[in-house]
Design a protein around this motif. Structure first.
Motif, PDB file in Angstrom:
ATOM      1  N   THR A  17       0.863  -1.187   0.000  1.00 52.48           N
ATOM      2  CA  THR A  17       0.000   0.000   0.000  1.00 52.48           C
ATOM      3  C   THR A  17       0.902   1.241   0.000  1.00 52.48           C
ATOM      4  OG1 THR A  17      -0.130  -0.128   2.425  1.00 52.48           O
ATOM      5  CG2 THR A  17      -1.932  -1.112   1.156  1.00 52.48           C
ATOM      6  N   PRO A  18       1.599   1.487  -1.135  1.00 53.21           N
ATOM      7  CA  PRO A  18       2.607   2.554  -1.169  1.00 53.21           C
ATOM      8  C   PRO A  18       2.044   3.940  -0.915  1.00 53.21           C
ATOM      9  CG  PRO A  18       2.157   1.718  -3.377  1.00 53.21           C
ATOM     10  CD  PRO A  18       1.501   0.782  -2.418  1.00 53.21           C
ATOM     11  N   SER A  19       0.814   4.228  -1.335  1.00 53.49           N
ATOM     12  CA  SER A  19       0.272   5.564  -1.127  1.00 53.49           C
ATOM     13  C   SER A  19       0.163   5.872   0.362  1.00 53.49           C
ATOM     14  CB  SER A  19      -1.107   5.687  -1.788  1.00 53.49           C
ATOM     15  OG  SER A  19      -2.005   4.713  -1.277  1.00 53.49           O
ATOM     16  N   TYR A  20      -0.245   4.887   1.142  1.00 54.36           N
ATOM     17  CA  TYR A  20      -0.370   5.066   2.582  1.00 54.36           C
ATOM     18  C   TYR A  20       1.000   5.081   3.252  1.00 54.36           C
ATOM     19  CZ  TYR A  20      -2.472   4.467   7.210  1.00 54.36           C
ATOM     20  OH  TYR A  20      -2.858   4.649   8.513  1.00 54.36           O
ATOM     21  N   SER A  21       1.874   4.163   2.830  1.00 56.15           N
ATOM     22  CA  SER A  21       3.204   4.058   3.436  1.00 56.15           C
ATOM     23  C   SER A  21       4.050   5.296   3.157  1.00 56.15           C
ATOM     24  CB  SER A  21       3.920   2.814   2.908  1.00 56.15           C
ATOM     25  OG  SER A  21       3.186   1.653   3.195  1.00 56.15           O
ATOM     26  N   LEU A  22       4.037   5.752   1.908  1.00 54.59           N
ATOM     27  CA  LEU A  22       4.853   6.908   1.543  1.00 54.59           C
ATOM     28  C   LEU A  22       4.390   8.171   2.252  1.00 54.59           C
ATOM     29  CD1 LEU A  22       5.339   6.304  -2.288  1.00 54.59           C
ATOM     30  CD2 LEU A  22       7.012   5.972  -0.462  1.00 54.59           C
ATOM     31  N   LEU A  23       3.094   8.303   2.439  1.00 51.51           N
ATOM     32  CA  LEU A  23       2.568   9.472   3.147  1.00 51.51           C
ATOM     33  C   LEU A  23       3.088   9.510   4.575  1.00 51.51           C
ATOM     34  CD1 LEU A  23       0.657  11.920   3.038  1.00 51.51           C
ATOM     35  CD2 LEU A  23      -1.169  10.412   3.845  1.00 51.51           C
ATOM     36  N   THR A  24       3.078   8.364   5.239  1.00 53.49           N
ATOM     37  CA  THR A  24       3.573   8.280   6.612  1.00 53.49           C
ATOM     38  C   THR A  24       5.069   8.554   6.679  1.00 53.49           C
ATOM     39  OG1 THR A  24       1.893   6.593   7.059  1.00 53.49           O
ATOM     40  CG2 THR A  24       3.652   6.827   8.667  1.00 53.49           C
ATOM     41  N   ILE A  25       5.804   8.046   5.723  1.00 56.02           N
ATOM     42  CA  ILE A  25       7.257   8.189   5.722  1.00 56.02           C
ATOM     43  C   ILE A  25       7.690   9.625   5.453  1.00 56.02           C
ATOM     44  CG2 ILE A  25       9.334   7.583   4.399  1.00 56.02           C
ATOM     45  CD1 ILE A  25       8.155   4.750   4.148  1.00 56.02           C
ATOM     46  N   PHE A  26       7.014  10.313   4.524  1.00 57.10           N
ATOM     47  CA  PHE A  26       7.461  11.638   4.102  1.00 57.10           C
ATOM     48  C   PHE A  26       6.874  12.783   4.929  1.00 57.10           C
ATOM     49  CE2 PHE A  26       8.651   9.385   0.211  1.00 57.10           C
ATOM     50  CZ  PHE A  26       9.864  10.004  -0.086  1.00 57.10           C
ATOM     51  N   THR A  27       5.799  12.543   5.663  1.00 57.57           N
ATOM     52  CA  THR A  27       5.146  13.626   6.407  1.00 57.57           C
ATOM     53  C   THR A  27       6.091  14.355   7.362  1.00 57.57           C
ATOM     54  OG1 THR A  27       2.933  12.653   6.234  1.00 57.57           O
ATOM     55  CG2 THR A  27       3.322  14.154   8.068  1.00 57.57           C
ATOM     56  N   PRO A  28       6.914  13.662   8.189  1.00 64.96           N
ATOM     57  CA  PRO A  28       7.824  14.392   9.083  1.00 64.96           C
ATOM     58  C   PRO A  28       8.782  15.326   8.344  1.00 64.96           C
ATOM     59  CG  PRO A  28       7.659  12.111   9.746  1.00 64.96           C
ATOM     60  CD  PRO A  28       6.985  12.215   8.414  1.00 64.96           C
ATOM     61  N   SER A  29       9.281  14.898   7.197  1.00 65.34           N
ATOM     62  CA  SER A  29      10.202  15.734   6.429  1.00 65.34           C
ATOM     63  C   SER A  29       9.505  16.984   5.899  1.00 65.34           C
ATOM     64  CB  SER A  29      10.800  14.944   5.268  1.00 65.34           C
ATOM     65  OG  SER A  29      11.588  13.873   5.735  1.00 65.34           O
ATOM     66  N   VAL A  30       8.258  16.817   5.436  1.00 66.85           N
ATOM     67  CA  VAL A  30       7.491  17.957   4.930  1.00 66.85           C
ATOM     68  C   VAL A  30       7.231  18.962   6.042  1.00 66.85           C
ATOM     69  CG1 VAL A  30       5.303  18.666   3.924  1.00 66.85           C
ATOM     70  CG2 VAL A  30       6.441  16.606   3.082  1.00 66.85           C
ATOM     71  N   ILE A  31       6.815  18.468   7.207  1.00 66.25           N
ATOM     72  CA  ILE A  31       6.538  19.363   8.334  1.00 66.25           C
ATOM     73  C   ILE A  31       7.828  20.008   8.840  1.00 66.25           C
ATOM     74  CG2 ILE A  31       5.600  19.492  10.675  1.00 66.25           C
ATOM     75  CD1 ILE A  31       3.686  17.295   9.959  1.00 66.25           C
ATOM     76  N   PHE A  32       8.936  19.261   8.772  1.00 62.38           N
ATOM     77  CA  PHE A  32      10.228  19.838   9.175  1.00 62.38           C
ATOM     78  C   PHE A  32      10.580  21.034   8.291  1.00 62.38           C
ATOM     79  CE2 PHE A  32      14.851  20.162   8.991  1.00 62.38           C
ATOM     80  CZ  PHE A  32      15.173  20.198  10.337  1.00 62.38           C
ATOM     81  N   VAL A  33      10.336  20.899   7.003  1.00 62.65           N
ATOM     82  CA  VAL A  33      10.608  22.009   6.086  1.00 62.65           C
ATOM     83  C   VAL A  33       9.734  23.210   6.423  1.00 62.65           C
ATOM     84  CG1 VAL A  33      10.461  22.766   3.684  1.00 62.65           C
ATOM     85  CG2 VAL A  33      11.378  20.502   4.225  1.00 62.65           C
ATOM     86  N   ILE A  34       8.470  22.955   6.779  1.00 65.05           N
ATOM     87  CA  ILE A  34       7.530  24.044   7.032  1.00 65.05           C
ATOM     88  C   ILE A  34       7.725  24.664   8.406  1.00 65.05           C
ATOM     89  CG2 ILE A  34       5.078  24.623   7.274  1.00 65.05           C
ATOM     90  CD1 ILE A  34       4.499  22.311   5.313  1.00 65.05           C
ATOM     91  N   ILE A  35       7.908  23.818   9.419  1.00 64.03           N
ATOM     92  CA  ILE A  35       7.952  24.304  10.800  1.00 64.03           C
ATOM     93  C   ILE A  35       9.342  24.248  11.395  1.00 64.03           C
ATOM     94  CG2 ILE A  35       7.081  23.921  13.142  1.00 64.03           C
ATOM     95  CD1 ILE A  35       4.530  22.842  11.960  1.00 64.03           C
ATOM     96  N   GLY A  36       9.989  23.084  11.268  1.00 59.54           N
ATOM     97  CA  GLY A  36      11.257  22.884  11.946  1.00 59.54           C
ATOM     98  C   GLY A  36      12.338  23.857  11.548  1.00 59.54           C
TER      99      GLY A  36
END
Length: 243
Positions: A17-36
């Motif tokens: 289920t790559p759509s679900y797995s990839l979303l979970t894997i990449f979300t922290p990196s996306v939020i890090f770019v925005i907030i971190g």
């Protein structure tokens, strides 16, 4: 051998289920770019932000990749088949936690690459080792908490429960800002969350401060507690369907 087979089956199920797995894997990196990145004016701040978001990766994988997924798959034909096999539930739960380590590792590698590209992170090799070791130790209580959600919540209820706890624990655990900046009331509640102790371990590892035995014992206690609750939920679900 049985543990490996369950670990392999869990890993294969998640990769299908790559759509679900990839979303979970990449979300922290996306939020890090925005907030971190807003908290990285100095190298030390950048290092602390990276360590905290590594914990955030582990939290997301535990709650969504495993907790919500397990709740949704409890009614599947495959789950019904597995339930009739003569295997102790703790073995299945431990195999699931080991599979979560793989996904946490992938998520963290991506996060580190992003942090290297957009921030001025840098620390001695010993600090890298202690930071990553802290996160991987923290995977066990967090994954056990995710399993508890998966086996106690209904398929419709698991996602909102996981989302709510995900946000609350991220803030209380000191992922988005340093625990020393918390209001007094928030800080007094924070010390009862496993995320806070994982974040404290990562920050001590990054700064080179010595570890004490207390956080490890507390995280072990949380792991045992949530594994007991998850096993009870597993048996409860089993009793409803197969008794």
């Amino acid at each position: 051998m049985v543990l490996y087979q369950y670990f392999k089956a869990c890993l294969l199920g998640l990769t299908r289920t790559p759509s679900y797995s990839l979303l979970t894997i990449f979300t922290p990196s996306v939020i890090f770019v925005i907030i971190g990145v807003t908290f990285t004016d100095s190298r030390q701040e950048a290092n602390f932000a990276l360590g905290s978001f590594c914990v955030f990766s582990a939290l997301g994988v535990a709650f969504f990749q495993f907790g919500v997924r397990i709740a949704n798959e409890r009614e599947s034909p495959w789950e019904r088949y597995v339930r009739v096999l003569p295997v102790h539930p703790l073995l299945r739960l431990f195999a699931t936690i080991l599979a979560s380590l793989v996904f946490v590792t992938v998520s963290i590698v991506i996060l580190i690459i992003v942090a290297l590209l957009i921030t001025d992170i840098g620390m001695p090799s010993s600090s890298w080792f202690r930071m990553l070791l802290s996160v991987f130790i923290g995977v066990f209580p967090l994954a056990a908490m995710g399993l508890t959600i998966g086996y106690w919540c209904s398929p419709k209820g698991a996602l909102p429960v996981a989302n709510l706890l995900y946000i609350i624990l991220a803030f209380l655990g000191g992922i988005f800002f340093h625990p020393s900046l918390m209001p007094e009331l928030m800080n007094s509640i924070s010390i009862f969350t496993p995320v806070r102790y994982v974040v404290n371990l990562t920050q001590a590892g990054i700064s080179g401060k010595p570890w004490t035995i207390e956080p490890f014992l507390i995280l072990l206690a949380y792991t045992i507690l949530f594994l007991i609750l998850a096993t009870a939920g597993y048996r409860r679900d089993e009793g409803y369907k197969y008794s």
